[in-house]
Design an enzyme around this catalytic site. Structure first.
Site, mmCIF file in Angstrom:
data_model
loop_
_atom_site.group_PDB
_atom_site.id
_atom_site.type_symbol
_atom_site.label_atom_id
_atom_site.label_comp_id
_atom_site.label_asym_id
_atom_site.label_seq_id
_atom_site.Cartn_x
_atom_site.Cartn_y
_atom_site.Cartn_z
ATOM 1 N N PHE A 182 -0.845 6.804 9.695
ATOM 2 C CA PHE A 182 -1.091 7.834 10.711
ATOM 3 C C PHE A 182 -2.437 8.516 10.487
ATOM 4 C CE2 PHE A 182 0.161 12.325 12.152
ATOM 5 C CZ PHE A 182 -0.125 12.072 13.486
ATOM 6 N N SER A 208 6.286 13.641 9.013
ATOM 7 C CA SER A 208 6.056 14.941 9.641
ATOM 8 C C SER A 208 6.214 14.850 11.155
ATOM 9 C CB SER A 208 4.664 15.470 9.273
ATOM 10 O OG SER A 208 3.664 14.510 9.530
ATOM 11 N N TYR A 245 7.984 13.333 -4.668
ATOM 12 C CA TYR A 245 6.742 13.276 -3.898
ATOM 13 C C TYR A 245 5.662 14.199 -4.451
ATOM 14 C CZ TYR A 245 3.445 13.425 -0.027
ATOM 15 O OH TYR A 245 2.297 13.382 0.729
ATOM 16 N N ALA A 295 -4.193 5.766 1.481
ATOM 17 C CA ALA A 295 -2.949 5.030 1.240
ATOM 18 C C ALA A 295 -2.156 5.628 0.090
ATOM 19 C CB ALA A 295 -3.262 3.570 0.937
ATOM 20 N N LYS A 306 1.980 12.844 -5.982
ATOM 21 C CA LYS A 306 0.681 13.255 -5.452
ATOM 22 C C LYS A 306 -0.130 14.010 -6.502
ATOM 23 C CE LYS A 306 -0.503 12.495 -1.863
ATOM 24 N NZ LYS A 306 -1.134 11.295 -1.262
ATOM 25 N N ARG A 310 -1.900 -4.222 3.943
ATOM 26 C CA ARG A 310 -1.152 -5.095 3.032
ATOM 27 C C ARG A 310 -1.018 -6.495 3.611
ATOM 28 N NH1 ARG A 310 4.253 -2.112 1.486
ATOM 29 N NH2 ARG A 310 3.980 -1.230 3.568
#
Length: 332
Positions: free
Chosen positions: A13, A193, A149, A79, A153, A34
């Site tokens: 996105f 989201s 998550y 990515a 990150k 990929r």
């Protein structure tokens, strides 16, 4: 313009909008996928003319990254896996960290000038929930499933900065930390989201947990990536990208108010906090929601505003445009 940019995760996105923004500025853009079987679909959803090519590369493999970065002036690394869809219940920390290292190492070998890494405000969570946070804030969380998550990150971004400190001869590094990303969907491959708006419109969120996020528009986020890539003052900087905070119920109210009958299935019913907490030990989704209940994030984008003159549009506009795109694409 003779400069070239590699954008990783080209089917994503954020990547779609970054590619669109860069092509609009006259850059030659190469995007990683990929599988190259998706190249035509990605070209179609970007929907703008320009010098766009594709190369196969995977975050979990060394193959393809030297070819991807060869001849590039810049790299924008968007990515990174999220714990949804094909990655639900899987380890996302390993591909996030190893992928970031592979991209940076290949960029260094290719003589890339600057790498922009898309991190997340999940990597800038204060120790006290709801306390003010800016680019000096780093997340420090236990190794538990509910924090998968933000840990992924945070660790991936820390790895990036550690590597760059070890390489005085470059490349430069800038990181962008977006909050909840809204904005028009480009195809049916939705980010989580945007998927939130889809769930609300389709009536699949009959009750709303008392949660919320600061909103950033994906179109403005793409602009920030482009500015962070080239502005001399942006080298070595973190930039939080976060606009207005909206509770889920406020998002639902915006949809009801602005979409009329199209939002007839959007619920305004609030889910009591105790229900989420009681279900958390038995349900992975509830477990991930529990730490954010009742927390109003207090993130500042003042650094990007002051240094780069960047701002994001009103959150209600982003939410509304997201909803209209889902309806127009027939995804609700």
């Amino acid at each position: 313009m003779s400069e070239s940019v590699l954008v990783t995760g080209g089917s994503g996105f954020v990547a779609g909008y970054v590619v669109r923004e860069l092509l609009g500025r006259g850059y030659r853009v190469r995007a990683t996928l990929r599988s190259l079987r998706r190249a035509d679909a990605v070209r179609g959803k970007v929907g703008v003319d320009g010098d766009l090519s594709f190369v196969a590369a995977d975050l979990l493999s060394d193959d393809g990254w030297d070819a991807a970065t060869e001849g590039m002036t810049y790299v924008v690394h968007t990515a990174s896996p999220m714990p949804v869809g094909e990655h639900r219940g899987q380890d996302i920390t390993t591909p996030a960290r190893h992928g970031t290292r592979r991209v940076l190492q290949a960029a260094r070998r290719a003589g890339v000038r600057r790498v922009v890494v898309t991190s997340s405000t999940a990597a800038a969570m204060p120790a006290v929930p709801g306390a003010p946070a800016d680019e000096r804030t780093w997340t420090d969380l236990p190794d538990q499933r509910r924090y998968a998550y933000p840990r992924a990150k945070t660790l991936a971004e820390r790895d990036a900065w550690r590597l760059i400190r070890e390489w005085p001869d470059g490349p430069e590094l800038t990181t962008v930390l977006p909050a909840n990303i809204q904005g028009p969907a480009l195809d049916e491959d939705l980010s989580p989201s945007v998927g939130l708006i889809r769930l609300m419109l389709s009536g699949k969120m009959p009750v709303l947990p008392r949660m919320g996020y600061p909103i950033v528009d994906v179109r403005d986020l793409a602009v920030l990536h482009a500015e962070a890539m080239t502005a001399p003052a942006a080298a070595g900087q973190r930039f939080i990208a976060a606009g207005e905070f909206l509770w889920f119920r406020e998002i639902a109210a915006i949809l009801r108010d602005r979409l009329g009958p199209a939002a007839a299935k959007v619920s305004l019913r609030q889910l009591p906090n105790w229900v989420v907490r009681a279900a958390a030990p038995f349900n992975a989704e509830m477990d991930q929601l529990a730490p954010s209940l009742g927390v109003r994030s207090n993130l500042s984008s003042a650094h990007a505003e002051k240094l780069l003159g960047w701002r994001t549009r009103p959150a209600a506009e982003s939410v509304t445009d997201t909803a209209h795109s889902l309806l127009e694409l027939g995804l609700v």
